[in-house]
Design a protein around this motif. Structure first.
Motif, PDB file in Angstrom:
ATOM      1  N   ALA A  51       0.730  -1.115  -0.204  1.00  0.00           N
ATOM      2  CA  ALA A  51      -0.128  -0.058   0.091  1.00  0.00           C
ATOM      3  C   ALA A  51       0.980   1.378  -0.234  1.00  0.00           C
ATOM      4  O   ALA A  51       0.598   2.082  -0.704  1.00  0.00           O
ATOM      5  N   ARG A  52       1.737   1.264   0.678  1.00  0.00           N
ATOM      6  CA  ARG A  52       2.730   2.346   0.846  1.00  0.00           C
ATOM      7  C   ARG A  52       3.540   2.589  -0.469  1.00  0.00           C
ATOM      8  O   ARG A  52       3.848   3.731  -1.031  1.00  0.00           O
ATOM      9  N   ALA A  53       3.790   1.627  -1.039  1.00  0.00           N
ATOM     10  CA  ALA A  53       4.730   1.742  -2.236  1.00  0.00           C
ATOM     11  C   ALA A  53       3.741   2.120  -3.483  1.00  0.00           C
ATOM     12  O   ALA A  53       4.306   2.892  -4.312  1.00  0.00           O
ATOM     13  N   LEU A  54       2.686   1.811  -3.459  1.00  0.00           N
ATOM     14  CA  LEU A  54       1.775   2.110  -4.762  1.00  0.00           C
ATOM     15  C   LEU A  54       1.558   3.670  -4.311  1.00  0.00           C
ATOM     16  O   LEU A  54       1.337   4.439  -4.985  1.00  0.00           O
ATOM     17  N   ALA A  55       1.147   4.149  -3.199  1.00  0.00           N
ATOM     18  CA  ALA A  55       0.965   5.784  -2.915  1.00  0.00           C
ATOM     19  C   ALA A  55       2.088   6.560  -3.447  1.00  0.00           C
ATOM     20  O   ALA A  55       1.886   7.623  -3.938  1.00  0.00           O
TER      21      ALA A  55
END
Length: 357
Positions: A51-55
């Motif tokens: 999730a953090r990587a996508l953001a």
């Protein structure tokens, strides 16, 4: 300043063994109206890392976390009614949905949130708009974000009605392949030891993802669906015995997003097949289960009719018995009683001559 600049983020391109999850997240990033991604799996399967990587790949690079104890006002924002009454103007205090605009709203353990909050999340995620209403006063603002909800099934389930409203779902499993486990651990250790150096090795791939997402968003409206695509979507959804038509709509949008991401000229049945599992995994019913459900409903309906018929017959019998007991209505409220007669000789009656007119 965004959180990505303050703290190095594990690169999206460096995720290992998570191809289905990466595809689902990219599709949701291209078309946030899909309704978000529900990610299930045990602890330690890189749900929050993804999730953090996508953001980081999105325009604002913003990741907003929704804590479990958050109130509805904290999520959607508040209206100052006193200001409205006094000045006639609307004073709105933004919530987390406003903060997540153009970024990612991450909800860990979404299955533990109150249903009202999940409803508000899903409404905003699918519509791209958040509306706050208080005492007849309303305020709306844009809230286009990628919703990522994660949960561990061992800690409780979401209601089926809420699960269905998530556009896509990915089920993560523990990895028991030695080579894959070793590659994941090595990558994580390398990142922790030298975050900037590790990220530099993936900078080109990260930049390519950013460009692909931007181009895919622009191309969405130019891609149409032909009859073959519609036929394939219908066949898959019928085979899965899904409820309603939401699966058909989500599958079409997901296939279009995939085609746009790959810069394809048209949406094809192959694109549909590649997104189908993420669309159907949380909506699929077995044909046998559906048939059993229909049979139970038919039996229940037949039983209701039979019971109604028996009730009518019993009522009719009861009425007839009551009528027999009561006798002719001329007797009034008392039932007729036999009276004793004396057996005496009755003289015959001599008829009178009929007078002539």
């Amino acid at each position: 300043m965004n959180s990505a600049a303050q703290r190095p983020v594990f690169p999206f391109a460096a995720l290992i063994g998570q191809a289905p999850l990466q595809q689902a997240l990219l599709l949701a990033a291209i078309d946030p109206a899909l309704g978000g991604v529900l990610v299930t799996g045990p602890r330690g399967t890189a749900k929050s890392t993804a999730a953090r990587a996508l953001a980081e790949l999105l325009p604002e690079g913003q990741l907003v976390n929704l804590p479990l104890g958050a109130s509805e006002d904290r999520l959607i924002g508040t209206l100052d009614i006193e200001t409205v009454l006094r000045d006639g103007s609307v004073r709105f205090s933004p919530g987390l949905l406003a903060k997540a605009h153009r970024g990612v709203l991450y909800v860990d353990e979404v299955n533990l949130l109150p249903d009202a909050l999940v409803d508000a999340l899903l409404d905003a995620a699918s519509s791209g708009v958040n509306t706050v209403e208080r005492d007849g006063v309303s305020h709306s603002h844009d809230a286009s974000f990628v919703l990522i909800g994660t949960m561990n099934p061992e800690e409780g389930e979401l209601r089926p009605q809420l699960i269905d409203r998530f556009g896509l779902m990915v089920e993560l499993q523990n990895c028991f392949e030695p080579s894959v486990r070793q590659a994941i651990v090595k990558a994580r250790l390398a990142f922790d030891l030298d975050p900037q150096g590790f990220r530099a090795g993936y900078a080109q791939q990260q930049a390519a993802y950013v460009e692909q997402i931007h181009a895919a968003r622009a191309a969405l409206s130019q891609l149409a669906f032909d009859e073959a695509v519609h036929a394939r979507v219908s066949a898959l959804c019928i085979e899965a015995a899904v409820d309603g038509l939401r699966a058909d709509l989500v599958m079409l949008r997901a296939a279009r997003a995939l085609a746009a991401f790959e810069q394809a000229a048209t949406v094809t049945a192959e694109h549909v097949d590649r997104v189908a599992e993420a669309v159907l995994v949380h909506r699929r019913h077995s044909r046998e289960s559906q048939a059993d459900h229909d049979a139970r409903e038919d039996d229940a309906s037949a039983g209701a009719v039979e019971r109604s018929s028996e009730s009518s017959s019993s009522s009719a019998r009861g009425d007839a018995q009551s009528a027999d007991a009561a006798g002719d209505s001329d007797w009034g409220y008392l039932a007729p009683e036999p009276s004793a007669t004396t057996h005496t000789h009755v003289k015959g009656v001599i008829p009178l001559n009929v007078k002539k007119r």
